[in-house]
Design a protein around this motif. Structure first.
Motif, PDB file in Angstrom:
ATOM      1  N   TYR A  25      -7.832  -3.116  -2.874  1.00  0.00           N
ATOM      2  CA  TYR A  25      -7.754  -2.062  -1.859  1.00  0.00           C
ATOM      3  C   TYR A  25      -9.134  -1.976  -1.214  1.00  0.00           C
ATOM      4  O   TYR A  25     -10.064  -1.393  -1.740  1.00  0.00           O
ATOM      5  CB  TYR A  25      -7.342  -0.727  -2.494  1.00  0.00           C
ATOM      6  CG  TYR A  25      -7.278   0.407  -1.509  1.00  0.00           C
ATOM      7  CD1 TYR A  25      -6.542   0.301  -0.338  1.00  0.00           C
ATOM      8  CD2 TYR A  25      -7.956   1.585  -1.747  1.00  0.00           C
ATOM      9  CE1 TYR A  25      -6.486   1.348   0.571  1.00  0.00           C
ATOM     10  CE2 TYR A  25      -7.906   2.641  -0.851  1.00  0.00           C
ATOM     11  CZ  TYR A  25      -7.167   2.506   0.311  1.00  0.00           C
ATOM     12  OH  TYR A  25      -7.114   3.543   1.214  1.00  0.00           O
ATOM     13  N   GLN A  79     -15.193   3.818  -7.671  1.00  0.00           N
ATOM     14  CA  GLN A  79     -13.917   3.751  -6.963  1.00  0.00           C
ATOM     15  C   GLN A  79     -13.021   2.665  -7.565  1.00  0.00           C
ATOM     16  O   GLN A  79     -13.453   1.540  -7.766  1.00  0.00           O
ATOM     17  CB  GLN A  79     -14.160   3.498  -5.479  1.00  0.00           C
ATOM     18  CG  GLN A  79     -14.949   4.625  -4.840  1.00  0.00           C
ATOM     19  CD  GLN A  79     -15.032   4.482  -3.339  1.00  0.00           C
ATOM     20  OE1 GLN A  79     -14.145   3.936  -2.705  1.00  0.00           O
ATOM     21  NE2 GLN A  79     -16.108   4.992  -2.765  1.00  0.00           N
ATOM     22  N   ASN A 124       0.877  -1.159   0.000  1.00  0.00           N
ATOM     23  CA  ASN A 124       0.000   0.000   0.000  1.00  0.00           C
ATOM     24  C   ASN A 124       0.920   1.215   0.000  1.00  0.00           C
ATOM     25  O   ASN A 124       1.476   1.579   1.028  1.00  0.00           O
ATOM     26  CB  ASN A 124      -0.917   0.013   1.224  1.00  0.00           C
ATOM     27  CG  ASN A 124      -1.847   1.210   1.211  1.00  0.00           C
ATOM     28  OD1 ASN A 124      -1.451   2.325   0.884  1.00  0.00           O
ATOM     29  ND2 ASN A 124      -3.089   0.983   1.572  1.00  0.00           N
ATOM     30  N   PRO A 158     -12.285  -1.058   1.061  1.00  0.00           N
ATOM     31  CA  PRO A 158     -12.787   0.192   1.619  1.00  0.00           C
ATOM     32  C   PRO A 158     -12.757   0.197   3.147  1.00  0.00           C
ATOM     33  O   PRO A 158     -12.940  -0.838   3.783  1.00  0.00           O
ATOM     34  CB  PRO A 158     -14.244   0.266   1.148  1.00  0.00           C
ATOM     35  CG  PRO A 158     -14.431  -0.816   0.165  1.00  0.00           C
ATOM     36  CD  PRO A 158     -13.314  -1.787   0.315  1.00  0.00           C
ATOM     37  N   GLN A 175      -1.457  -0.744  -3.935  1.00  0.00           N
ATOM     38  CA  GLN A 175      -2.747  -0.172  -3.594  1.00  0.00           C
ATOM     39  C   GLN A 175      -2.564   1.290  -3.210  1.00  0.00           C
ATOM     40  O   GLN A 175      -1.505   1.700  -2.762  1.00  0.00           O
ATOM     41  CB  GLN A 175      -3.406  -0.895  -2.406  1.00  0.00           C
ATOM     42  CG  GLN A 175      -3.604  -2.380  -2.587  1.00  0.00           C
ATOM     43  CD  GLN A 175      -2.362  -3.172  -2.253  1.00  0.00           C
ATOM     44  OE1 GLN A 175      -1.633  -2.831  -1.330  1.00  0.00           O
ATOM     45  NE2 GLN A 175      -2.121  -4.225  -3.004  1.00  0.00           N
ATOM     46  N   GLU A 176      -3.651   2.031  -3.372  1.00  0.00           N
ATOM     47  CA  GLU A 176      -3.723   3.444  -3.008  1.00  0.00           C
ATOM     48  C   GLU A 176      -2.676   4.265  -3.770  1.00  0.00           C
ATOM     49  O   GLU A 176      -1.955   5.074  -3.209  1.00  0.00           O
ATOM     50  CB  GLU A 176      -3.577   3.620  -1.496  1.00  0.00           C
ATOM     51  CG  GLU A 176      -4.304   4.817  -0.982  1.00  0.00           C
ATOM     52  CD  GLU A 176      -4.330   4.914   0.545  1.00  0.00           C
ATOM     53  OE1 GLU A 176      -4.870   5.927   1.011  1.00  0.00           O
ATOM     54  OE2 GLU A 176      -3.829   4.038   1.257  1.00  0.00           O
ATOM     55  N   ASN A 208      -7.747   6.023  -3.733  1.00  0.00           N
ATOM     56  CA  ASN A 208      -7.780   4.680  -4.310  1.00  0.00           C
ATOM     57  C   ASN A 208      -6.694   4.456  -5.361  1.00  0.00           C
ATOM     58  O   ASN A 208      -5.609   4.993  -5.261  1.00  0.00           O
ATOM     59  CB  ASN A 208      -9.176   4.375  -4.865  1.00  0.00           C
ATOM     60  CG  ASN A 208     -10.253   4.631  -3.835  1.00  0.00           C
ATOM     61  OD1 ASN A 208     -10.080   4.324  -2.671  1.00  0.00           O
ATOM     62  ND2 ASN A 208     -11.351   5.213  -4.254  1.00  0.00           N
ATOM     63  N   ARG A 251     -10.598   0.135  -7.090  1.00  0.00           N
ATOM     64  CA  ARG A 251     -10.100  -0.635  -5.958  1.00  0.00           C
ATOM     65  C   ARG A 251      -9.674  -2.065  -6.277  1.00  0.00           C
ATOM     66  O   ARG A 251      -9.090  -2.722  -5.433  1.00  0.00           O
ATOM     67  CB  ARG A 251     -11.166  -0.703  -4.868  1.00  0.00           C
ATOM     68  CG  ARG A 251     -11.513   0.636  -4.264  1.00  0.00           C
ATOM     69  CD  ARG A 251     -12.567   0.479  -3.175  1.00  0.00           C
ATOM     70  NE  ARG A 251     -12.713   1.678  -2.385  1.00  0.00           N
ATOM     71  CZ  ARG A 251     -11.950   2.008  -1.360  1.00  0.00           C
ATOM     72  NH1 ARG A 251     -10.985   1.206  -0.993  1.00  0.00           N
ATOM     73  NH2 ARG A 251     -12.162   3.124  -0.699  1.00  0.00           N
TER      74      ARG A 251
END
Length: 130
Positions: free
Chosen positions: A106, A89, A7, A108, A33-34, A63, A91
């Motif tokens: 990713y 989103q 992340n 929520p 991620q992110e 995201n 994700r």
């Protein structure tokens, strides 16, 4: 096959760290991620210079996910999002790498029970499981 997940909480901020880590750890596949980047801002040239290809989906500020693979082993059968689940989103991203299905997720943050964000997370998790 060495598979890693990170992340990065903003790929713009973490790119120098990622490039150094790719040189040192030499993973075959990396799920990020992110990333917090729109697709047109994704640093594909820098990652290719480091020896990696990427498939990615993103959005500004929030995201965004990516799967990096070595240039010699490109990702195939790439699917963005959760099939059948309408969501703005970015994700989820999945791809096949050298015969192995890799799914980058990713999840929520549902915040407090009873909130709209919590209800969204439950719907999202159910769709992901399906």
């Amino acid at each position: 096959m060495k598979i890693a997940s990170w992340n990065v909480n903003s790929l713009n901020v973490r790119l120098p760290h990622l490039e150094q880590w790719l040189r040192e750890a030499a993973p075959d596949v990396v799920a990020l991620q992110e990333t917090k980047l729109t697709d047109d801002k994704f640093p594909l040239a820098e990652l290719e210079a480091a020896g990696y290809d990427a498939c990615y989906i993103g959005q500004k500020t929030y995201n965004g996910v990516a799967i990096l693979t070595r240039l010699a082993t490109p990702a195939t059968a790439v699917i963005a999002d959760i099939p059948g689940f309408e969501d703005d989103q970015q994700r989820v991203l999945s791809a096949t790498v050298d015969g192995i299905r890799v799914v980058c997720v990713y999840v929520p943050n549902g915040q407090a029970v009873g909130t709209d964000k919590y209800a969204y997370k439950l719907r999202w998790m159910a769709a992901l499981k399906k």
